[in-house]
Design an enzyme around this catalytic site. Structure first.
Site, PDB file in Angstrom:
ATOM      1  N   LYS A  32      -1.654 -28.044  27.943  1.00 18.72           N
ATOM      2  CA  LYS A  32      -2.527 -26.880  28.121  1.00 18.72           C
ATOM      3  C   LYS A  32      -3.130 -26.951  29.523  1.00 18.72           C
ATOM      4  O   LYS A  32      -3.813 -27.903  29.869  1.00 18.72           O
ATOM      5  CB  LYS A  32      -3.637 -26.861  27.079  1.00 18.72           C
ATOM      6  CG  LYS A  32      -4.526 -25.620  27.205  1.00 18.72           C
ATOM      7  CD  LYS A  32      -5.501 -25.516  26.045  1.00 18.72           C
ATOM      8  CE  LYS A  32      -6.762 -26.284  26.260  1.00 18.72           C
ATOM      9  NZ  LYS A  32      -7.651 -25.762  27.334  1.00 18.72           N
ATOM     10  N   ASP A  59      -4.226 -21.491  29.346  1.00 19.16           N
ATOM     11  CA  ASP A  59      -5.464 -21.148  28.648  1.00 19.16           C
ATOM     12  C   ASP A  59      -6.452 -20.515  29.624  1.00 19.16           C
ATOM     13  O   ASP A  59      -7.359 -21.172  30.117  1.00 19.16           O
ATOM     14  CB  ASP A  59      -6.015 -22.452  28.041  1.00 19.16           C
ATOM     15  CG  ASP A  59      -7.362 -22.273  27.356  1.00 19.16           C
ATOM     16  OD1 ASP A  59      -7.688 -21.136  26.978  1.00 19.16           O
ATOM     17  OD2 ASP A  59      -8.060 -23.290  27.198  1.00 19.16           O
ATOM     18  N   LYS A  61      -7.953 -17.455  28.882  1.00 18.95           N
ATOM     19  CA  LYS A  61      -8.890 -16.657  28.071  1.00 18.95           C
ATOM     20  C   LYS A  61      -9.261 -15.341  28.764  1.00 18.95           C
ATOM     21  O   LYS A  61     -10.428 -15.090  29.087  1.00 18.95           O
ATOM     22  CB  LYS A  61     -10.167 -17.461  27.783  1.00 18.95           C
ATOM     23  CG  LYS A  61      -9.924 -18.749  26.999  1.00 18.95           C
ATOM     24  CD  LYS A  61     -11.238 -19.404  26.609  1.00 18.95           C
ATOM     25  CE  LYS A  61     -11.065 -20.658  25.796  1.00 18.95           C
ATOM     26  NZ  LYS A  61     -10.574 -21.822  26.567  1.00 18.95           N
ATOM     27  N   ASP A  64     -11.170  -8.608  29.935  1.00 21.07           N
ATOM     28  CA  ASP A  64     -11.478  -7.584  30.933  1.00 21.07           C
ATOM     29  C   ASP A  64     -11.067  -6.237  30.342  1.00 21.07           C
ATOM     30  O   ASP A  64     -10.669  -6.169  29.178  1.00 21.07           O
ATOM     31  CB  ASP A  64     -10.702  -7.902  32.239  1.00 21.07           C
ATOM     32  CG  ASP A  64     -11.436  -7.394  33.481  1.00 21.07           C
ATOM     33  OD1 ASP A  64     -11.944  -6.244  33.437  1.00 21.07           O
ATOM     34  OD2 ASP A  64     -11.501  -8.112  34.477  1.00 21.07           O
ATOM     35  N   THR A 116     -15.152 -23.040  19.812  1.00 16.52           N
ATOM     36  CA  THR A 116     -15.613 -24.084  18.873  1.00 16.52           C
ATOM     37  C   THR A 116     -16.935 -24.695  19.321  1.00 16.52           C
ATOM     38  O   THR A 116     -17.535 -25.490  18.612  1.00 16.52           O
ATOM     39  CB  THR A 116     -14.558 -25.197  18.706  1.00 16.52           C
ATOM     40  OG1 THR A 116     -14.061 -25.535  19.991  1.00 16.52           O
ATOM     41  CG2 THR A 116     -13.424 -24.747  17.829  1.00 16.52           C
ATOM     42  N   ARG A 208     -10.109 -34.650  25.537  1.00 16.25           N
ATOM     43  CA  ARG A 208     -10.727 -35.934  25.842  1.00 16.25           C
ATOM     44  C   ARG A 208     -10.341 -37.081  24.924  1.00 16.25           C
ATOM     45  O   ARG A 208     -10.304 -38.225  25.377  1.00 16.25           O
ATOM     46  CB  ARG A 208     -12.250 -35.755  25.901  1.00 16.25           C
ATOM     47  CG  ARG A 208     -12.664 -34.997  27.159  1.00 16.25           C
ATOM     48  CD  ARG A 208     -14.058 -34.453  27.070  1.00 16.25           C
ATOM     49  NE  ARG A 208     -14.133 -33.285  26.192  1.00 16.25           N
ATOM     50  CZ  ARG A 208     -15.227 -32.550  26.013  1.00 16.25           C
ATOM     51  NH1 ARG A 208     -16.346 -32.871  26.628  1.00 16.25           N
ATOM     52  NH2 ARG A 208     -15.206 -31.503  25.211  1.00 16.25           N
TER      53      ARG A 208
HETATM   54  O1  C5P Z   1     -11.677 -32.434  25.388  1.00 14.12           O
HETATM   55  P1  C5P Z   1     -11.550 -31.491  24.253  1.00 14.12           P
HETATM   56  O2  C5P Z   1     -10.559 -31.952  23.200  1.00 14.12           O
HETATM   57  O3  C5P Z   1     -12.870 -31.100  23.684  1.00 14.12           O
HETATM   58  O4  C5P Z   1     -10.917 -30.201  24.906  1.00 14.12           O
HETATM   59  C1  C5P Z   1     -10.782 -29.007  24.187  1.00 14.12           C
HETATM   60  C2  C5P Z   1     -10.002 -28.030  25.011  1.00 14.12           C
HETATM   61  O5  C5P Z   1      -9.815 -26.880  24.226  1.00 14.12           O
HETATM   62  C3  C5P Z   1     -10.672 -27.589  26.285  1.00 14.12           C
HETATM   63  O6  C5P Z   1      -9.658 -27.463  27.261  1.00 14.12           O
HETATM   64  C4  C5P Z   1     -11.258 -26.230  25.965  1.00 14.12           C
HETATM   65  O7  C5P Z   1     -11.248 -25.370  27.072  1.00 14.12           O
HETATM   66  C5  C5P Z   1     -10.315 -25.738  24.904  1.00 14.12           C
HETATM   67  N1  C5P Z   1     -10.929 -24.882  23.915  1.00 14.12           N
HETATM   68  C6  C5P Z   1     -10.340 -23.689  23.616  1.00 14.12           C
HETATM   69  N2  C5P Z   1     -10.883 -22.857  22.698  1.00 14.12           N
HETATM   70  C7  C5P Z   1     -11.973 -23.207  22.030  1.00 14.12           C
HETATM   71  C8  C5P Z   1     -12.560 -24.440  22.299  1.00 14.12           C
HETATM   72  C9  C5P Z   1     -12.011 -25.259  23.258  1.00 14.12           C
HETATM   73  O8  C5P Z   1      -9.316 -23.361  24.190  1.00 14.12           O
HETATM   74  N3  C5P Z   1     -12.421 -22.405  21.084  1.00 14.12           N
END
Ligand code: C5P
Length: 228
Positions: A32, A59, A61, A64, A116, A208
């Site tokens: 990603k 990713d 997101k 617009d 999240t 992470r």
């Molecule tokens: O390090 P971690 O596992 O928390 O990273 C989560 C990844 O998922 C980040 O790159 C964050 O931008 C992405 N994310 C996402 N949608 C979400 C929450 C987190 O794409 N609802």
């Protein structure tokens, strides 16, 4: 339906990314690429990673007006990425425009339902959304389905409801994944890879817990073993 572990490459430079990938040898991975890396290194990095056999979830997101999203998605489609996303908050017309922009590129298009990192309290008190997390995510999922998108990004705890409502083929990609002993960091709704499997998620996104592990390859293997 494909399933898999997507590694969130939240690095700020190509150098850091290469150092990380080096540990995996020539192995093909599902990576990603998010805003940090894309804004620092640009589309050329994505092209190079694709040439090396990696699958890419870009990713960014997008959120617009429909015309801007449609035109942007057209540009991104030319990168031959595998997955891309828009914010469900852009509503059905914006998501339809994204679909139109992606054309017949075969990119899996996802809608971000609620991040999240957002809690029920923030949803209610700061965003003034009274429907509750579960119903809001479900409604955004239904909107995405209506707009012709392929799936959603949601938390583990909403994956089952999304599948029940939008069908088993509607893809659920779940971030907020932690190996059992790791910290939750900035997420409000976390789960382990095993919990995500039990909830029927199609893909987990792990950042992470892999990238900051003492042994990232071992952490990745553990995610695969627990999730698949
Ligand atoms: O390090 P971690 O596992 O928390 O990273 C989560 C990844 O998922 C980040 O790159 C964050 O931008 C992405 N994310 C996402 N949608 C979400 C929450 C987190 O794409 N609802």
């Amino acid at each position: 339906m494909d399933r898999g572990v997507i590694i969130a490459c939240d690095f700020s430079s190509r150098g850091e990314l290469e150092e990380f990938l080096w540990m995996f040898g020539g192995r093909s991975l599902f990576l990603k690429v998010g805003m940090e890396l894309f804004y620092s290194e640009g589309p050329d990095l994505v092209r190079k990673l694709k040439e090396r056999g990696h699958s890419i979830f870009l990713d960014l997101k997008l959120h617009d007006i429909p015309n801007t999203v449609m035109r942007t998605m057209k540009v991104l489609s030319a990168l031959r990425i595998d997955m891309c996303n828009v914010h469900g908050a852009g509503a059905v017309t914006m998501m339809r425009a994204a679909r139109e922009g992606a054309g017949d590129s075969g990119i899996k298009l996802l809608a971000v339902t609620q991040l999240t990192s957002i809690s029920e309290k923030q949803l209610r008190d700061e965003l003034l959304i009274d429907g509750g997390m579960e119903d809001t995510v479900l409604k955004y999922g239904i909107n995405a389905w209506e707009a012709g998108l392929d799936g959603v990004v949601c938390s583990t705890w909403e994956a089952e409801g999304i599948h029940r409502t939008c069908g088993q083929d509607f893809i659920t990609v779940v971030p907020g994944i932690r190996l059992r002993e790791d910290l939750t960091d900035d997420h409000s709704r976390v789960a382990t890879p095993e919990e995500a499997r039990k909830q029927g998620a199609d893909y987990i996104v792990v950042g992470r817990s892999i990238t900051k592990a003492n042994d990232p390859v071992r952490a990745y293997e553990r995610c695969l073993k627990e999730f698949l």
